[in-house]
Design a protein around this motif. Sequence first.
Motif, PDB file in Angstrom:
ATOM      1  N   ASP A 119      14.457  20.598 -13.383  1.00  0.00           N
ATOM      2  CA  ASP A 119      14.373  19.649 -14.485  1.00  0.00           C
ATOM      3  C   ASP A 119      15.685  19.570 -15.272  1.00  0.00           C
ATOM      4  OD1 ASP A 119      14.003  22.255 -15.343  1.00  0.00           O
ATOM      5  OD2 ASP A 119      12.717  21.672 -17.032  1.00  0.00           O
ATOM      6  N   LYS A 120      16.581  20.553 -15.110  1.00  0.00           N
ATOM      7  CA  LYS A 120      17.868  20.557 -15.798  1.00  0.00           C
ATOM      8  C   LYS A 120      19.025  20.092 -14.898  1.00  0.00           C
ATOM      9  CE  LYS A 120      16.378  22.497 -19.592  1.00  0.00           C
ATOM     10  NZ  LYS A 120      16.334  21.811 -20.837  1.00  0.00           N
ATOM     11  N   GLU A 121      18.753  19.770 -13.658  1.00  0.00           N
ATOM     12  CA  GLU A 121      19.799  19.309 -12.753  1.00  0.00           C
ATOM     13  C   GLU A 121      20.319  17.944 -13.178  1.00  0.00           C
ATOM     14  OE1 GLU A 121      18.375  19.274  -8.769  1.00  0.00           O
ATOM     15  OE2 GLU A 121      18.301  21.435  -8.612  1.00  0.00           O
ATOM     16  N   ILE A 122      21.580  17.663 -12.856  1.00  0.00           N
ATOM     17  CA  ILE A 122      22.172  16.374 -13.193  1.00  0.00           C
ATOM     18  C   ILE A 122      21.685  15.334 -12.186  1.00  0.00           C
ATOM     19  CG2 ILE A 122      24.351  15.101 -13.338  1.00  0.00           C
ATOM     20  CD1 ILE A 122      25.689  17.720 -14.090  1.00  0.00           C
ATOM     21  N   ASP A 123      21.241  14.239 -12.709  1.00  0.00           N
ATOM     22  CA  ASP A 123      20.810  13.147 -11.857  1.00  0.00           C
ATOM     23  C   ASP A 123      22.056  12.333 -11.511  1.00  0.00           C
ATOM     24  OD1 ASP A 123      19.324  11.329 -10.471  1.00  0.00           O
ATOM     25  OD2 ASP A 123      18.780  10.155 -12.250  1.00  0.00           O
ATOM     26  N   LEU A 124      22.493  12.405 -10.268  1.00  0.00           N
ATOM     27  CA  LEU A 124      23.736  11.766  -9.846  1.00  0.00           C
ATOM     28  C   LEU A 124      23.406  10.410  -9.233  1.00  0.00           C
ATOM     29  CD1 LEU A 124      26.746  12.429  -9.828  1.00  0.00           C
ATOM     30  CD2 LEU A 124      26.470  13.236  -7.509  1.00  0.00           C
ATOM     31  N   ASN A 125      23.578   9.369 -10.023  1.00  0.00           N
ATOM     32  CA  ASN A 125      23.359   8.022  -9.523  1.00  0.00           C
ATOM     33  C   ASN A 125      24.688   7.469  -8.999  1.00  0.00           C
ATOM     34  OD1 ASN A 125      24.803   7.411 -11.797  1.00  0.00           O
ATOM     35  ND2 ASN A 125      23.042   6.648 -12.953  1.00  0.00           N
ATOM     36  N   ARG A 126      24.706   6.198  -8.674  1.00  0.00           N
ATOM     37  CA  ARG A 126      25.898   5.577  -8.105  1.00  0.00           C
ATOM     38  C   ARG A 126      27.089   5.660  -9.059  1.00  0.00           C
ATOM     39  NH1 ARG A 126      24.957  -0.291  -6.078  1.00  0.00           N
ATOM     40  NH2 ARG A 126      23.064   0.789  -5.583  1.00  0.00           N
ATOM     41  N   ALA A 173      32.286   8.070 -10.704  1.00  0.00           N
ATOM     42  CA  ALA A 173      33.048   8.732 -11.762  1.00  0.00           C
ATOM     43  C   ALA A 173      33.491  10.127 -11.315  1.00  0.00           C
ATOM     44  CB  ALA A 173      32.218   8.817 -13.038  1.00  0.00           C
ATOM     45  N   SER A 174      32.610  10.861 -10.656  1.00  0.00           N
ATOM     46  CA  SER A 174      32.965  12.194 -10.159  1.00  0.00           C
ATOM     47  C   SER A 174      34.048  12.105  -9.089  1.00  0.00           C
ATOM     48  CB  SER A 174      31.735  12.889  -9.569  1.00  0.00           C
ATOM     49  OG  SER A 174      30.753  13.053 -10.538  1.00  0.00           O
TER      50      SER A 174
END
Length: 166
Positions: free
Chosen positions: A18-25, A30-31
């Motif tokens: 529940d604390k993981e980063i949600d990596l969208n497009r 950006a990363s």
Amino acid sequence: MKKFDQFLQQLTFNVRRDKEIDLNRRGFIASSMGLMGLMFVSAIPLASQAGSKIHDDEKTVKIAELDELEIGDSKTFSYIDEDEPAMIIRINADEYRAYHIKCTHLQCPVYFDKSSNQMVCPCHHGFFSVNDGSVLAGPPQRGLPAISIETRNDGIYAVGMSEQTV
């Protein structure tokens, strides 16, 4: 099922989903851009060092006296450092040519054959032109790297590298 999920979370070093980063497009782009910027910035010292190395290689070295070589004679010397053997050849009364003498095929030392007026690699019978260092025959695919020379009042100097002939 919830207890089993909690058990798996404990086994995976307390990673909480529940604390993981949600990596969208957008997050991925950006990363990626941030990583590319970091790689670019970290390469700047290497690029500046490579650029300064090019200028360090361009040094002046006295290689012969004016009256030292007769027409058709040659003399070996080192240019840039001790591991870079080179040769100067007197073509006529006013012309000299200088080349690095590691064969471009397998780095065997090349010598000047006065009778044929060619530079010869004895290892695999490669032949190079004295006039421009280009390949005349044999397995080498590239010509010898030429050294720029200057004739001054007190001698003959190697002053830099010329474009490698094809």
